[in-house]
Design a protein around this motif. Structure first.
Motif, PDB file in Angstrom:
ATOM      1  N   SER A 185       0.997  -1.025   0.049  1.00 13.66           N
ATOM      2  CA  SER A 185      -0.044  -0.006   0.148  1.00 13.66           C
ATOM      3  C   SER A 185       0.897   1.210  -0.012  1.00 13.66           C
ATOM      4  CB  SER A 185      -0.959   0.087   1.133  1.00 13.66           C
ATOM      5  OG  SER A 185      -0.085  -0.165   2.662  1.00 13.66           O
ATOM      6  N   ASP A 186       2.046   1.143   0.692  1.00 10.02           N
ATOM      7  CA  ASP A 186       2.841   2.274   0.442  1.00 10.02           C
ATOM      8  C   ASP A 186       3.186   2.792  -0.764  1.00 10.02           C
ATOM      9  OD1 ASP A 186       2.682   2.701   3.567  1.00 10.02           O
ATOM     10  OD2 ASP A 186       4.412   1.721   3.724  1.00 10.02           O
ATOM     11  N   LEU A 187       3.885   1.901  -1.451  1.00  9.52           N
ATOM     12  CA  LEU A 187       4.280   2.033  -2.915  1.00  9.52           C
ATOM     13  C   LEU A 187       3.052   2.264  -3.726  1.00  9.52           C
ATOM     14  CD1 LEU A 187       6.466   1.725  -4.990  1.00  9.52           C
ATOM     15  CD2 LEU A 187       5.707  -0.542  -5.410  1.00  9.52           C
ATOM     16  N   GLU A 188       1.765   1.809  -3.598  1.00  9.44           N
ATOM     17  CA  GLU A 188       0.561   2.297  -4.450  1.00  9.44           C
ATOM     18  C   GLU A 188       0.402   3.690  -4.141  1.00  9.44           C
ATOM     19  OE1 GLU A 188      -1.508  -2.077  -4.326  1.00  9.44           O
ATOM     20  OE2 GLU A 188      -2.298  -0.226  -3.197  1.00  9.44           O
ATOM     21  N   GLY A 189       0.827   4.222  -2.868  1.00  4.59           N
ATOM     22  CA  GLY A 189       0.370   5.613  -2.834  1.00  4.59           C
ATOM     23  C   GLY A 189       1.393   6.409  -3.241  1.00  4.59           C
ATOM     24  N   GLN A 190       2.629   6.071  -3.321  1.00  2.00           N
ATOM     25  CA  GLN A 190       3.597   6.690  -4.079  1.00  2.00           C
ATOM     26  C   GLN A 190       3.428   6.836  -5.681  1.00  2.00           C
ATOM     27  OE1 GLN A 190       7.698   5.793  -2.960  1.00  2.00           O
ATOM     28  NE2 GLN A 190       6.953   4.861  -1.158  1.00  2.00           N
ATOM     29  N   LEU A 191       2.962   5.890  -6.204  1.00  2.00           N
ATOM     30  CA  LEU A 191       2.975   5.919  -7.606  1.00  2.00           C
ATOM     31  C   LEU A 191       1.588   6.392  -8.032  1.00  2.00           C
ATOM     32  CD1 LEU A 191       3.576   1.877  -8.174  1.00  2.00           C
ATOM     33  CD2 LEU A 191       5.093   3.709  -8.656  1.00  2.00           C
ATOM     34  N   LYS A 192       0.480   6.666  -7.336  1.00  5.15           N
ATOM     35  CA  LYS A 192      -0.690   7.059  -8.140  1.00  5.15           C
ATOM     36  C   LYS A 192      -0.696   8.623  -8.549  1.00  5.15           C
ATOM     37  CE  LYS A 192      -4.384   4.511  -5.858  1.00  5.15           C
ATOM     38  NZ  LYS A 192      -5.788   4.552  -5.037  1.00  5.15           N
ATOM     39  N   PRO A 193      -0.036   9.481  -7.999  1.00  6.25           N
ATOM     40  CA  PRO A 193       0.156  10.880  -8.522  1.00  6.25           C
ATOM     41  C   PRO A 193       1.158  10.843  -9.668  1.00  6.25           C
ATOM     42  CG  PRO A 193       1.201  10.669  -6.488  1.00  6.25           C
ATOM     43  CD  PRO A 193       0.494   9.728  -6.510  1.00  6.25           C
ATOM     44  N   ARG A 194       2.066   9.965  -9.772  1.00  3.70           N
ATOM     45  CA  ARG A 194       3.077   9.941 -10.802  1.00  3.70           C
ATOM     46  C   ARG A 194       2.525   9.284 -12.153  1.00  3.70           C
ATOM     47  NH1 ARG A 194       8.161  11.482  -9.705  1.00  3.70           N
ATOM     48  NH2 ARG A 194       8.984  10.668 -11.373  1.00  3.70           N
ATOM     49  N   LEU A 195       1.694   8.355 -11.787  1.00  3.45           N
ATOM     50  CA  LEU A 195       1.058   7.647 -12.732  1.00  3.45           C
ATOM     51  C   LEU A 195      -0.027   8.409 -13.452  1.00  3.45           C
ATOM     52  CD1 LEU A 195       1.065   3.840 -11.639  1.00  3.45           C
ATOM     53  CD2 LEU A 195       2.418   4.854 -13.195  1.00  3.45           C
ATOM     54  N   GLU A 196      -0.651   9.132 -12.613  1.00  2.00           N
ATOM     55  CA  GLU A 196      -1.892  10.097 -13.285  1.00  2.00           C
ATOM     56  C   GLU A 196      -1.134  11.209 -14.258  1.00  2.00           C
ATOM     57  OE1 GLU A 196      -4.436  13.445 -11.160  1.00  2.00           O
ATOM     58  OE2 GLU A 196      -5.016  11.454 -10.598  1.00  2.00           O
ATOM     59  N   THR A 197      -0.171  11.641 -13.523  1.00  2.00           N
ATOM     60  CA  THR A 197       0.738  12.560 -14.616  1.00  2.00           C
ATOM     61  C   THR A 197       1.262  11.971 -16.119  1.00  2.00           C
ATOM     62  OG1 THR A 197       1.190  13.715 -12.754  1.00  2.00           O
ATOM     63  CG2 THR A 197       2.581  14.415 -14.731  1.00  2.00           C
ATOM     64  N   PHE A 198       1.713  10.915 -15.589  1.00  2.00           N
ATOM     65  CA  PHE A 198       2.239   9.977 -16.828  1.00  2.00           C
ATOM     66  C   PHE A 198       1.062   9.815 -17.851  1.00  2.00           C
ATOM     67  CE2 PHE A 198       2.555   5.736 -18.696  1.00  2.00           C
ATOM     68  CZ  PHE A 198       3.540   5.833 -19.587  1.00  2.00           C
ATOM     69  N   PHE A 199      -0.185   9.223 -17.569  1.00  2.00           N
ATOM     70  CA  PHE A 199      -1.350   8.844 -18.275  1.00  2.00           C
ATOM     71  C   PHE A 199      -1.763   9.917 -18.947  1.00  2.00           C
ATOM     72  CE2 PHE A 199      -1.505   4.697 -16.243  1.00  2.00           C
ATOM     73  CZ  PHE A 199      -1.374   3.897 -17.189  1.00  2.00           C
ATOM     74  N   LYS A 200      -1.852  11.362 -18.239  1.00  2.00           N
ATOM     75  CA  LYS A 200      -2.066  12.214 -19.179  1.00  2.00           C
ATOM     76  C   LYS A 200      -1.382  12.668 -20.051  1.00  2.00           C
ATOM     77  CE  LYS A 200      -4.424  14.933 -15.353  1.00  2.00           C
ATOM     78  NZ  LYS A 200      -4.489  15.976 -14.209  1.00  2.00           N
ATOM     79  N   ALA A 201       0.110  12.614 -20.019  1.00  2.00           N
ATOM     80  CA  ALA A 201       0.796  12.876 -21.067  1.00  2.00           C
ATOM     81  C   ALA A 201       0.647  11.888 -22.149  1.00  2.00           C
ATOM     82  CB  ALA A 201       2.419  12.935 -20.480  1.00  2.00           C
ATOM     83  N   TYR A 202       0.574  10.326 -21.738  1.00  2.00           N
ATOM     84  CA  TYR A 202       0.516   9.161 -22.666  1.00  2.00           C
ATOM     85  C   TYR A 202      -0.658   9.627 -23.585  1.00  2.00           C
ATOM     86  CZ  TYR A 202       0.500   4.264 -23.975  1.00  2.00           C
ATOM     87  OH  TYR A 202       0.709   3.092 -24.932  1.00  2.00           O
ATOM     88  N   ALA A 203      -1.732  10.154 -22.953  1.00  2.00           N
ATOM     89  CA  ALA A 203      -2.883  10.341 -24.036  1.00  2.00           C
ATOM     90  C   ALA A 203      -2.666  11.274 -25.041  1.00  2.00           C
ATOM     91  CB  ALA A 203      -4.131  10.670 -23.159  1.00  2.00           C
TER      92      ALA A 203
END
Length: 336
Positions: free
Chosen positions: A229-247
């Motif tokens: 769960s700690d890693l999931e919390g760290q990844l969510k904001p970075r993956l959100e930014t990543f998928f916006k740029a990926y789209a």
């Protein structure tokens, strides 16, 4: 000077007689045990002086040579009898030879698949109002003398909606069954098409057969994951930014968050709507394989129409660098 009379048999003449007998009969007396020549002073049957036993040394080598020769002859005879017997009683080999395997792979699967697709589009499309059109198109695929309607009685109507190659079963270098996945009259089926090929030419070698569509498989229950769960919390904001740029294929952002080399993105085909669940199982400290659910907004041609949303799941490999942040190393579709 008075001459001395010669002695009848002296020692010198006895030796000369023995030497002469040896030269005249080098193998000695016969094998009956007869004695050699005697000098004048020995009686018959004496064993001393120049007499000796004969027939002992040389004859042993003759008998040994005969035994070796007979042994060799017996070995040749036994092998000559056994070899044909083993050939007749040996089990035939059932394993395919290299030539047979090569012959099977010589069937032109790619060309036959395309040929079967074209044929099926004509074969499964018929209309009782115009049977001649189907007959004319089928004539290209059928051998001389075949039924020009290939089993159709001229009634009814059918329209093909989709055709895909499901597999090729090559029976030999000239014959194969091409199986197609077919959607016709809103129903999914498979169609087995026999194809004969030789020297680049092809023909439908028999009547096709309809088969049921592949059955739906039941997925196994997924195993419970020990989530980080700690890693999931760290990844969510970075993956959100990543998928916006990926789209939008924003390279200025993708270059900062993606470490796997050049990446193109979706180039505006969709818009990012929201990031759903991120699942990160426990594992190595510097690299993990995670899944992320993303909702895309599908642009519409008409501005008045409501934009549709489509949820999809991705599998990502993320790595931790020396700055303590996680970066996307690879992105692909996820399995169950």
């Amino acid at each position: 000077m008075a001459r001395r009379p010669a002695v009848e048999h002296g020692p010198q003449t006895a030796a000369q007689d023995a030497l002469g007998s040896a030269l005249a009969d080098p193998w000695g007396p016969s094998d009956k045990g007869a004695l050699g020549p005697l000098d004048g002073k020995r009686g018959r049957g004496g064993r001393g002086g120049g007499g000796r036993w004969g027939g002992s040394g040389g004859r042993w080598w003759i008998w040994i040579g005969r035994l070796v020769l007979w042994a060799f002859i017996l070995v040749v005879i036994v092998n000559g009898i056994r070899a044909p017997f083993e050939r007749f009683t040996a089990k035939p080999s059932t394993a395919p030879t290299a030539g047979q395997n090569a012959q099977k792979t010589q069937f032109p699967e790619g060309a036959a698949s395309a040929y079967a697709l074209q044929f099926a589009g004509v074969y499964l499309s018929y209309d009782q109002k115009n049977p001649a059109a189907r007959e004319t198109q089928l004539s290209y695929f059928l051998p001389d003398g075949a039924d020009q309607q290939l089993g159709w009685d001229g009634n009814g109507q059918m329209a093909v909606q989709q055709l895909q190659v499901a597999g090729v079963d090559a029976r030999d270098s000239n014959n194969a069954i091409v199986t197609l996945l077919v959607k016709a009259n809103d129903k999914w089926l498979q169609l087995a098409v026999p194809v004969y090929a030789k020297d680049g030419a092809m023909v439908i070698s028999g009547e096709p057969a309809l088969l049921p569509a592949p059955p739906r498989a039941a997925l196994p229950q997924p195993a419970a994951k020990d989530r980080d769960s700690d890693l999931e919390g760290q990844l969510k904001p970075r993956l959100e930014t990543f998928f916006k740029a990926y789209a939008s294929s924003d390279q200025s952002i993708l270059g900062l968050l993606f470490s796997g080399g050049p990446i193109t993105g979706l180039n505006g085909a969709v818009n990012f709507a929201q990031l759903g669940d991120v699942v990160a199982p426990r594992g190595a400290a510097g690299e993990r394989t995670v899944t992320a659910t993303v909702s895309w907004q599908i642009p519409t041609a008409q501005n008045k129409a409501a934009a549709a949303k489509l949820e999809q799941t991705y599998q990502l490999t993320v790595v931790k660098k020396d700055d303590g942040n996680w970066y996307v190393k690879d992105i692909r579709g996820a399995t169950a």
